[in-house]
Design a protein around this motif. Sequence first.
Motif, PDB file in Angstrom:
ATOM      1  N   LYS A  23       0.833  -1.207   0.000  1.00 27.03           N
ATOM      2  CA  LYS A  23       0.000   0.000   0.000  1.00 27.03           C
ATOM      3  C   LYS A  23       0.870   1.261   0.000  1.00 27.03           C
ATOM      4  O   LYS A  23       0.440   2.292  -0.484  1.00 27.03           O
ATOM      5  N   ARG A  24       2.075   1.152   0.517  1.00 29.85           N
ATOM      6  CA  ARG A  24       2.965   2.314   0.567  1.00 29.85           C
ATOM      7  C   ARG A  24       3.560   2.652  -0.794  1.00 29.85           C
ATOM      8  O   ARG A  24       4.225   3.665  -0.948  1.00 29.85           O
ATOM      9  N   ILE A  27       0.552   5.535  -3.194  1.00 26.63           N
ATOM     10  CA  ILE A  27       0.565   7.007  -3.238  1.00 26.63           C
ATOM     11  C   ILE A  27       1.727   7.524  -4.086  1.00 26.63           C
ATOM     12  O   ILE A  27       1.514   8.356  -4.981  1.00 26.63           O
ATOM     13  N   ALA A  30       0.831   6.987  -7.685  1.00 29.65           N
ATOM     14  CA  ALA A  30      -0.218   7.903  -8.145  1.00 29.65           C
ATOM     15  C   ALA A  30       0.333   9.322  -8.330  1.00 29.65           C
ATOM     16  O   ALA A  30       0.002   9.999  -9.314  1.00 29.65           O
ATOM     17  N   VAL A  31       1.162   9.763  -7.400  1.00 28.22           N
ATOM     18  CA  VAL A  31       1.753  11.105  -7.497  1.00 28.22           C
ATOM     19  C   VAL A  31       2.632  11.213  -8.749  1.00 28.22           C
ATOM     20  O   VAL A  31       2.546  12.188  -9.501  1.00 28.22           O
ATOM     21  N   ARG A  94       4.965  10.948   6.264  1.00 26.25           N
ATOM     22  CA  ARG A  94       4.234  12.129   5.772  1.00 26.25           C
ATOM     23  C   ARG A  94       5.204  13.190   5.249  1.00 26.25           C
ATOM     24  O   ARG A  94       4.961  13.817   4.220  1.00 26.25           O
ATOM     25  N   LEU A  97       6.469  12.051   1.877  1.00 29.45           N
ATOM     26  CA  LEU A  97       5.426  12.234   0.853  1.00 29.45           C
ATOM     27  C   LEU A  97       5.233  13.714   0.521  1.00 29.45           C
ATOM     28  O   LEU A  97       4.995  14.065  -0.633  1.00 29.45           O
TER      29      LEU A  97
END
Length: 189
Positions: A23-24, A27, A30-31, A94, A97
Amino acid sequence: MTDQTFTNIIANHREDLMTADWKRFIIPSAVCAGAATLGALGTKVDSAWYANLKKPAWQPPGKVFGPAWTTLYSLTAFASGRALNRLSNSRDRRAYLGELGVNMAVNVAWSWLFFSARRPDASLLASAVLEASTLRLLKRAATVDRVSAVALAPYAAWVGFATVLNAEILRLNPDETSRFLALTQTKSA
């Protein structure tokens, strides 16, 4: 990459692959995919303006850029997923990201500044900021995972090269900066 090399990588990192929180990777993927899409929308290599710019003889052919960027975005997503899996707490994840998001936003801005706004001067500044951001991302990844840092290194190298290329295009086309300055002086008068 040979099949044997790929097999060795899998064998050496089998435990990492089995324990990774996949799952990591979502993102960062997608970015990076979003940045690729938005950047491509702002890129107009077929425009008369771009075709008429003087370019250095050492600029790679246009057909190199698409595959190069696809590879770089893929490596960045992979490296970022690995780094996120190795960062010890949610605050650090965070922060990583956030840095990735800023990096990709500046990456997109470069395409729009250079091709759509026709501002090689402003895009040069964006490219320098992008290089600093990429090196910071690479350094952050290196603190937790050597493989992530190695995967980000081509992105840093390419952005460094692109910054030099942008500077050379600007040097070869000094009228582009003068044109912009003339437009801004006319609007403020």
